[in-house]
Design a protein around this motif. Structure first.
Motif, PDB file in Angstrom:
ATOM      1  N   LEU A  68       0.795  -1.228   0.000  1.00  0.00           N
ATOM      2  CA  LEU A  68       0.000   0.000   0.000  1.00  0.00           C
ATOM      3  C   LEU A  68       0.825   1.274   0.000  1.00  0.00           C
ATOM      4  O   LEU A  68       0.442   2.262  -0.615  1.00  0.00           O
ATOM      5  CB  LEU A  68      -0.926   0.028   1.224  1.00  0.00           C
ATOM      6  CG  LEU A  68      -2.171  -0.847   1.201  1.00  0.00           C
ATOM      7  CD1 LEU A  68      -2.933  -0.692   2.516  1.00  0.00           C
ATOM      8  CD2 LEU A  68      -3.076  -0.511   0.026  1.00  0.00           C
ATOM      9  N   GLY A  69       1.928   1.300   0.739  1.00  0.00           N
ATOM     10  CA  GLY A  69       2.719   2.516   0.847  1.00  0.00           C
ATOM     11  C   GLY A  69       2.776   3.019   2.272  1.00  0.00           C
ATOM     12  O   GLY A  69       2.655   2.256   3.225  1.00  0.00           O
ATOM     13  N   ASP A  70       2.946   4.341   2.421  1.00  0.00           N
ATOM     14  CA  ASP A  70       3.200   4.938   3.727  1.00  0.00           C
ATOM     15  C   ASP A  70       2.016   5.791   4.192  1.00  0.00           C
ATOM     16  O   ASP A  70       1.373   6.484   3.385  1.00  0.00           O
ATOM     17  CB  ASP A  70       4.456   5.804   3.675  1.00  0.00           C
ATOM     18  CG  ASP A  70       5.723   4.966   3.493  1.00  0.00           C
ATOM     19  OD1 ASP A  70       5.609   3.726   3.401  1.00  0.00           O
ATOM     20  OD2 ASP A  70       6.818   5.553   3.444  1.00  0.00           O
ATOM     21  N   PHE A  71       1.784   5.764   5.513  1.00  0.00           N
ATOM     22  CA  PHE A  71       0.644   6.456   6.117  1.00  0.00           C
ATOM     23  C   PHE A  71       1.037   6.992   7.485  1.00  0.00           C
ATOM     24  O   PHE A  71       2.026   6.550   8.083  1.00  0.00           O
ATOM     25  CB  PHE A  71      -0.540   5.488   6.297  1.00  0.00           C
ATOM     26  CG  PHE A  71      -1.016   4.853   5.026  1.00  0.00           C
ATOM     27  CD1 PHE A  71      -2.102   5.379   4.340  1.00  0.00           C
ATOM     28  CD2 PHE A  71      -0.385   3.727   4.515  1.00  0.00           C
ATOM     29  CE1 PHE A  71      -2.545   4.796   3.160  1.00  0.00           C
ATOM     30  CE2 PHE A  71      -0.817   3.140   3.340  1.00  0.00           C
ATOM     31  CZ  PHE A  71      -1.900   3.673   2.653  1.00  0.00           C
ATOM     32  N   MET A  72       0.241   7.940   7.983  1.00  0.00           N
ATOM     33  CA  MET A  72       0.342   8.351   9.371  1.00  0.00           C
ATOM     34  C   MET A  72      -1.024   8.208  10.016  1.00  0.00           C
ATOM     35  O   MET A  72      -2.048   8.608   9.428  1.00  0.00           O
ATOM     36  CB  MET A  72       0.808   9.796   9.534  1.00  0.00           C
ATOM     37  CG  MET A  72       1.036  10.147  11.005  1.00  0.00           C
ATOM     38  SD  MET A  72       1.673  11.819  11.309  1.00  0.00           S
ATOM     39  CE  MET A  72       0.145  12.748  11.281  1.00  0.00           C
ATOM     40  N   ASP A 115      -9.151  -2.863   4.212  1.00  0.00           N
ATOM     41  CA  ASP A 115     -10.123  -2.420   3.215  1.00  0.00           C
ATOM     42  C   ASP A 115      -9.421  -1.852   1.980  1.00  0.00           C
ATOM     43  O   ASP A 115      -9.863  -2.075   0.842  1.00  0.00           O
ATOM     44  CB  ASP A 115     -11.044  -1.356   3.813  1.00  0.00           C
ATOM     45  CG  ASP A 115     -11.744  -1.847   5.065  1.00  0.00           C
ATOM     46  OD1 ASP A 115     -12.133  -3.022   5.109  1.00  0.00           O
ATOM     47  OD2 ASP A 115     -11.886  -1.042   6.012  1.00  0.00           O
ATOM     48  N   LEU A 116      -8.341  -1.122   2.195  1.00  0.00           N
ATOM     49  CA  LEU A 116      -7.606  -0.544   1.064  1.00  0.00           C
ATOM     50  C   LEU A 116      -7.012  -1.636   0.189  1.00  0.00           C
ATOM     51  O   LEU A 116      -7.031  -1.536  -1.045  1.00  0.00           O
ATOM     52  CB  LEU A 116      -6.494   0.377   1.572  1.00  0.00           C
ATOM     53  CG  LEU A 116      -6.891   1.532   2.491  1.00  0.00           C
ATOM     54  CD1 LEU A 116      -5.709   2.475   2.682  1.00  0.00           C
ATOM     55  CD2 LEU A 116      -8.087   2.290   1.943  1.00  0.00           C
ATOM     56  N   LEU A 117      -6.467  -2.670   0.804  1.00  0.00           N
ATOM     57  CA  LEU A 117      -5.913  -3.776   0.025  1.00  0.00           C
ATOM     58  C   LEU A 117      -7.000  -4.464  -0.794  1.00  0.00           C
ATOM     59  O   LEU A 117      -6.780  -4.842  -1.944  1.00  0.00           O
ATOM     60  CB  LEU A 117      -5.233  -4.783   0.955  1.00  0.00           C
ATOM     61  CG  LEU A 117      -3.893  -4.325   1.547  1.00  0.00           C
ATOM     62  CD1 LEU A 117      -3.456  -5.269   2.661  1.00  0.00           C
ATOM     63  CD2 LEU A 117      -2.820  -4.249   0.468  1.00  0.00           C
ATOM     64  N   ALA A 118      -8.191  -4.597  -0.206  1.00  0.00           N
ATOM     65  CA  ALA A 118      -9.300  -5.237  -0.918  1.00  0.00           C
ATOM     66  C   ALA A 118      -9.789  -4.393  -2.087  1.00  0.00           C
ATOM     67  O   ALA A 118     -10.280  -4.915  -3.087  1.00  0.00           O
ATOM     68  CB  ALA A 118     -10.449  -5.503   0.051  1.00  0.00           C
ATOM     69  N   GLU A 119      -9.632  -3.062  -1.976  1.00  0.00           N
ATOM     70  CA  GLU A 119     -10.119  -2.154  -3.020  1.00  0.00           C
ATOM     71  C   GLU A 119      -9.142  -1.967  -4.174  1.00  0.00           C
ATOM     72  O   GLU A 119      -9.512  -1.404  -5.209  1.00  0.00           O
ATOM     73  CB  GLU A 119     -10.410  -0.773  -2.406  1.00  0.00           C
ATOM     74  CG  GLU A 119     -11.583  -0.747  -1.442  1.00  0.00           C
ATOM     75  CD  GLU A 119     -11.699   0.586  -0.736  1.00  0.00           C
ATOM     76  OE1 GLU A 119     -11.003   1.532  -1.140  1.00  0.00           O
ATOM     77  OE2 GLU A 119     -12.470   0.682   0.224  1.00  0.00           O
ATOM     78  N   LEU A 120      -7.911  -2.401  -4.021  1.00  0.00           N
ATOM     79  CA  LEU A 120      -6.878  -2.111  -5.018  1.00  0.00           C
ATOM     80  C   LEU A 120      -7.276  -2.533  -6.425  1.00  0.00           C
ATOM     81  O   LEU A 120      -6.968  -1.859  -7.398  1.00  0.00           O
ATOM     82  CB  LEU A 120      -5.567  -2.801  -4.629  1.00  0.00           C
ATOM     83  CG  LEU A 120      -4.682  -2.059  -3.628  1.00  0.00           C
ATOM     84  CD1 LEU A 120      -3.478  -2.901  -3.276  1.00  0.00           C
ATOM     85  CD2 LEU A 120      -4.241  -0.720  -4.195  1.00  0.00           C
ATOM     86  N   SER A 121      -7.975  -3.636  -6.539  1.00  0.00           N
ATOM     87  CA  SER A 121      -8.291  -4.169  -7.869  1.00  0.00           C
ATOM     88  C   SER A 121      -9.495  -3.508  -8.505  1.00  0.00           C
ATOM     89  O   SER A 121      -9.779  -3.732  -9.683  1.00  0.00           O
ATOM     90  CB  SER A 121      -8.549  -5.676  -7.778  1.00  0.00           C
ATOM     91  OG  SER A 121      -9.638  -5.934  -6.919  1.00  0.00           O
ATOM     92  N   VAL A 122     -10.224  -2.636  -7.759  1.00  0.00           N
ATOM     93  CA  VAL A 122     -11.432  -2.041  -8.329  1.00  0.00           C
ATOM     94  C   VAL A 122     -11.353  -0.519  -8.428  1.00  0.00           C
ATOM     95  O   VAL A 122     -12.249   0.099  -8.989  1.00  0.00           O
ATOM     96  CB  VAL A 122     -12.681  -2.413  -7.494  1.00  0.00           C
ATOM     97  CG1 VAL A 122     -12.896  -3.920  -7.523  1.00  0.00           C
ATOM     98  CG2 VAL A 122     -12.560  -1.931  -6.066  1.00  0.00           C
ATOM     99  N   GLU A 123     -10.299   0.097  -7.900  1.00  0.00           N
ATOM    100  CA  GLU A 123     -10.179   1.555  -7.994  1.00  0.00           C
ATOM    101  C   GLU A 123      -9.739   1.971  -9.398  1.00  0.00           C
ATOM    102  O   GLU A 123      -8.956   1.288 -10.044  1.00  0.00           O
ATOM    103  CB  GLU A 123      -9.158   2.067  -6.972  1.00  0.00           C
ATOM    104  CG  GLU A 123      -9.638   1.989  -5.529  1.00  0.00           C
ATOM    105  CD  GLU A 123     -10.739   2.985  -5.232  1.00  0.00           C
ATOM    106  OE1 GLU A 123     -10.874   3.954  -5.991  1.00  0.00           O
ATOM    107  OE2 GLU A 123     -11.459   2.781  -4.251  1.00  0.00           O
ATOM    108  N   PRO A 124     -10.233   3.112  -9.902  1.00  0.00           N
ATOM    109  CA  PRO A 124      -9.789   3.615 -11.202  1.00  0.00           C
ATOM    110  C   PRO A 124      -8.330   4.007 -11.171  1.00  0.00           C
ATOM    111  O   PRO A 124      -7.803   4.363 -10.124  1.00  0.00           O
ATOM    112  CB  PRO A 124     -10.692   4.832 -11.442  1.00  0.00           C
ATOM    113  CG  PRO A 124     -11.130   5.254 -10.079  1.00  0.00           C
ATOM    114  CD  PRO A 124     -11.221   3.991  -9.262  1.00  0.00           C
TER     115      PRO A 124
END
Length: 211
Positions: A149-153, A193-202
């Motif tokens: 995913l990358g980096d977050f705070m 949730d973000l990992l699950a969405e990776l394949s459906v985001e534009p």
């Protein structure tokens, strides 16, 4: 009959358990999660407002299906583990989160038992990350590098029992401004949730972001 008595007893126990759960006091945070360019870029600013140097923690979270909220088994790099259940609304701005943490002596055994109980649909995802944890007063500053995913705070303002959520929300907003991230894209849900969405985001849009 005995069947009717058994059904009545089970119904009574369920009601009592539900009422007991509602009465139980659990810890509560006010949280904000945002995407950042990199941990390396934000860490110096976080250190400037923190009380101590960062503690680096490797975390492996396995999420399981839950009727309410989210349930995850967390295994730390030092071998410590815990089962965590929490409620948190999926909104981009500061929000309240309450949680229960239970130490786990045998995480692999518990994971196997939960997977057997729930079957293939029971495992709701797995998140591996490295966390730089800092404290600024009562607020946990989490700088997370999440695999895939990358980096977050993430900020977690630890609230007192009965304290107004608005106080914690203001503190979180002030701290975001102090580290120069007041305009950073907010994240609504969990990393799972973000990992699950990776394949459906534009293309060109990060999953779960709230402008």
């Amino acid at each position: 009959s005995s069947d009717v008595c058994s059904s009545d007893l089970l119904r009574s126990l369920k009601l009592r358990c539900g009422k007991s759960s509602l009465r139980a006091k659990v810890p509560r945070n006010i949280e904000i999660k945002a995407r950042i360019d990199s941990v390396d870029a934000v860490l110096p600013r976080a250190l400037a407002v923190a009380d101590h140097p960062a503690q680096i923690i490797d975390q492996d979270d396995t999420f399981f299906a839950a009727a309410h909220g989210r349930l995850k088994l967390r295994v730390l790099g030092d071998g410590h583990s815990e089962l965590i259940h929490y409620h948190r609304p999926d909104v981009g701005e500061a929000k309240a989160s309450d949680y229960v943490r239970v130490p786990v002596a045998d995480p692999q055994g518990l994971r196997q038992a939960l997977e057997r109980a729930w079957g293939p649909v029971g495992c709701a995802g797995r998140v591996r990350k490295r966390r730089w944890l800092l404290m600024a007063g009562r607020t946990r500053i989490n700088l997370d590098r999440v695999e895939g995913l990358g980096d977050f705070m993430e900020l977690e303002v630890v609230m007192q029992e009965g304290e107004d959520d608005l106080v914690g929300m203001q503190q979180a907003q002030d701290l975001m401004k102090a580290v120069g991230l007041e305009a950073a894209p907010r994240i609504r849900g969990a990393y799972r949730d973000l990992l699950a969405e990776l394949s459906v985001e534009p293309p060109g849009q990060h999953p779960g972001e709230h402008p």
